[in-house]
Design a protein around this motif. Structure first.
Motif, PDB file in Angstrom:
ATOM      1  N   TRP A  71       7.627  -2.048  -6.495  1.00 32.18           N
ATOM      2  CA  TRP A  71       8.683  -1.781  -5.509  1.00 32.18           C
ATOM      3  C   TRP A  71       8.076  -1.340  -4.185  1.00 32.18           C
ATOM      4  O   TRP A  71       7.059  -0.660  -4.157  1.00 32.18           O
ATOM      5  N   TRP A  72       8.745  -1.697  -3.073  1.00 32.23           N
ATOM      6  CA  TRP A  72       8.352  -1.259  -1.736  1.00 32.23           C
ATOM      7  C   TRP A  72       9.579  -1.373  -0.827  1.00 32.23           C
ATOM      8  O   TRP A  72      10.632  -1.857  -1.243  1.00 32.23           O
ATOM      9  N   CYS A  73       9.434  -0.949   0.411  1.00 30.20           N
ATOM     10  CA  CYS A  73      10.512  -1.051   1.399  1.00 30.20           C
ATOM     11  C   CYS A  73      10.115  -2.005   2.517  1.00 30.20           C
ATOM     12  O   CYS A  73       8.931  -2.194   2.793  1.00 30.20           O
ATOM     13  N   VAL A  74      11.133  -2.563   3.165  1.00 31.64           N
ATOM     14  CA  VAL A  74      10.948  -3.391   4.348  1.00 31.64           C
ATOM     15  C   VAL A  74      11.928  -2.880   5.405  1.00 31.64           C
ATOM     16  O   VAL A  74      13.114  -2.687   5.104  1.00 31.64           O
ATOM     17  N   ASP A  75      11.417  -2.631   6.619  1.00 35.67           N
ATOM     18  CA  ASP A  75      12.298  -2.126   7.669  1.00 35.67           C
ATOM     19  C   ASP A  75      12.925  -3.271   8.462  1.00 35.67           C
ATOM     20  O   ASP A  75      12.695  -4.451   8.168  1.00 35.67           O
ATOM     21  N   ASN A  76      13.723  -2.940   9.450  1.00 42.25           N
ATOM     22  CA  ASN A  76      14.456  -3.944  10.224  1.00 42.25           C
ATOM     23  C   ASN A  76      13.560  -4.819  11.095  1.00 42.25           C
ATOM     24  O   ASN A  76      14.006  -5.842  11.604  1.00 42.25           O
ATOM     25  N   ASP A  77      12.306  -4.418  11.279  1.00 38.66           N
ATOM     26  CA  ASP A  77      11.328  -5.251  11.989  1.00 38.66           C
ATOM     27  C   ASP A  77      10.522  -6.113  11.023  1.00 38.66           C
ATOM     28  O   ASP A  77       9.533  -6.727  11.408  1.00 38.66           O
ATOM     29  N   ASN A  78      10.929  -6.117   9.747  1.00 36.48           N
ATOM     30  CA  ASN A  78      10.241  -6.834   8.668  1.00 36.48           C
ATOM     31  C   ASN A  78       8.849  -6.283   8.381  1.00 36.48           C
ATOM     32  O   ASN A  78       7.993  -6.989   7.857  1.00 36.48           O
ATOM     33  N   ASP A  79       8.624  -5.016   8.710  1.00 31.49           N
ATOM     34  CA  ASP A  79       7.372  -4.359   8.348  1.00 31.49           C
ATOM     35  C   ASP A  79       7.480  -3.856   6.912  1.00 31.49           C
ATOM     36  O   ASP A  79       8.486  -3.251   6.532  1.00 31.49           O
ATOM     37  N   ILE A  80       6.449  -4.115   6.139  1.00 32.74           N
ATOM     38  CA  ILE A  80       6.389  -3.632   4.762  1.00 32.74           C
ATOM     39  C   ILE A  80       5.917  -2.188   4.777  1.00 32.74           C
ATOM     40  O   ILE A  80       4.911  -1.859   5.399  1.00 32.74           O
ATOM     41  N   ILE A  81       6.650  -1.337   4.077  1.00 30.46           N
ATOM     42  CA  ILE A  81       6.251   0.061   3.904  1.00 30.46           C
ATOM     43  C   ILE A  81       6.068   0.261   2.403  1.00 30.46           C
ATOM     44  O   ILE A  81       7.040   0.314   1.650  1.00 30.46           O
ATOM     45  N   ASP A  82       4.834   0.312   1.991  1.00 33.77           N
ATOM     46  CA  ASP A  82       4.494   0.435   0.572  1.00 33.77           C
ATOM     47  C   ASP A  82       3.682   1.707   0.389  1.00 33.77           C
ATOM     48  O   ASP A  82       2.475   1.732   0.631  1.00 33.77           O
ATOM     49  N   LEU A  83       4.348   2.762  -0.029  1.00 35.27           N
ATOM     50  CA  LEU A  83       3.688   4.058  -0.166  1.00 35.27           C
ATOM     51  C   LEU A  83       2.701   4.100  -1.324  1.00 35.27           C
ATOM     52  O   LEU A  83       1.872   4.993  -1.383  1.00 35.27           O
ATOM     53  N   THR A  84       2.774   3.139  -2.220  1.00 36.87           N
ATOM     54  CA  THR A  84       1.877   3.130  -3.386  1.00 36.87           C
ATOM     55  C   THR A  84       0.949   1.919  -3.386  1.00 36.87           C
ATOM     56  O   THR A  84       0.436   1.539  -4.445  1.00 36.87           O
ATOM     57  N   ILE A  85       0.705   1.353  -2.233  1.00 35.11           N
ATOM     58  CA  ILE A  85      -0.174   0.179  -2.128  1.00 35.11           C
ATOM     59  C   ILE A  85      -1.562   0.463  -2.701  1.00 35.11           C
ATOM     60  O   ILE A  85      -2.226  -0.429  -3.229  1.00 35.11           O
ATOM     61  N   GLU A  86      -1.975   1.719  -2.632  1.00 35.00           N
ATOM     62  CA  GLU A  86      -3.303   2.099  -3.111  1.00 35.00           C
ATOM     63  C   GLU A  86      -3.500   1.783  -4.598  1.00 35.00           C
ATOM     64  O   GLU A  86      -4.620   1.566  -5.047  1.00 35.00           O
ATOM     65  N   GLN A  87      -2.414   1.724  -5.365  1.00 34.90           N
ATOM     66  CA  GLN A  87      -2.562   1.381  -6.782  1.00 34.90           C
ATOM     67  C   GLN A  87      -3.153  -0.012  -6.949  1.00 34.90           C
ATOM     68  O   GLN A  87      -3.733  -0.312  -7.982  1.00 34.90           O
ATOM     69  N   TYR A  88      -3.012  -0.854  -5.926  1.00 34.55           N
ATOM     70  CA  TYR A  88      -3.600  -2.197  -5.939  1.00 34.55           C
ATOM     71  C   TYR A  88      -4.933  -2.227  -5.196  1.00 34.55           C
ATOM     72  O   TYR A  88      -5.926  -2.716  -5.719  1.00 34.55           O
ATOM     73  N   THR A  89      -4.932  -1.737  -3.975  1.00 36.27           N
ATOM     74  CA  THR A  89      -6.137  -1.839  -3.147  1.00 36.27           C
ATOM     75  C   THR A  89      -7.318  -1.079  -3.736  1.00 36.27           C
ATOM     76  O   THR A  89      -8.459  -1.498  -3.571  1.00 36.27           O
ATOM     77  N   SER A  90      -7.050   0.006  -4.443  1.00 33.95           N
ATOM     78  CA  SER A  90      -8.141   0.803  -5.022  1.00 33.95           C
ATOM     79  C   SER A  90      -8.857   0.076  -6.157  1.00 33.95           C
ATOM     80  O   SER A  90      -9.970   0.450  -6.525  1.00 33.95           O
TER      81      SER A  90
END
Length: 130
Positions: A71-90
């Protein structure tokens, strides 16, 4: 709270700082010991949306490489806000954004965990703004 980059940074840091093992389904707790944002994506994303509103942030989800919903959020500018992205990038993986679609938040125990996180974050926001 007004949605802007400054407030997003403050709230995002508070949410991440308040992600603890008690907010996880039991099946995710072992992996979370070494991958600290693993299992928190729904709780963190819904909490963020609750603070800024569903008019500003939309919830998205997709199945990842393990068959687990992310799960993640997308704002009205279509920017992805993923507070837990580190679970993948790490671990050298990429989040499943390309397969994502809009969704609604989950209920039951997920709602209880999100409410606990929301209470923690709102308490800290009150302290900051006091």
């Amino acid at each position: 709270m007004i949605y802007n980059k400054s407030n997003l940074k403050i709230v995002s840091e508070l949410i991440i700082d308040n992600l603890t093992a008690d907010l996880l389904p039991k099946k995710y707790r072992e992996e979370n010991k070494t991958n600290t944002t693993f299992g928190h994506c729904h709780t963190a994303s819904v909490c963020l949306q609750q603070i800024f509103s569903s008019k500003e942030l939309k919830l998205y989800r997709a199945i990842d490489y393990r068959g687990i919903m992310h799960w993640w959020c997308v704002d009205n500018d279509n920017d992805i806000i993923d507070l837990t992205i580190e679970q993948y990038t790490s671990i050298g993986k990429t989040p499943p954004y390309e397969n994502g679609g809009k969704s609604n938040k989950l209920g039951f125990a997920y709602k209880e965990r999100m409410n606990t996180l929301l209470e923690r974050v709102c308490l800290e926001l009150e302290i900051i703004s006091a």
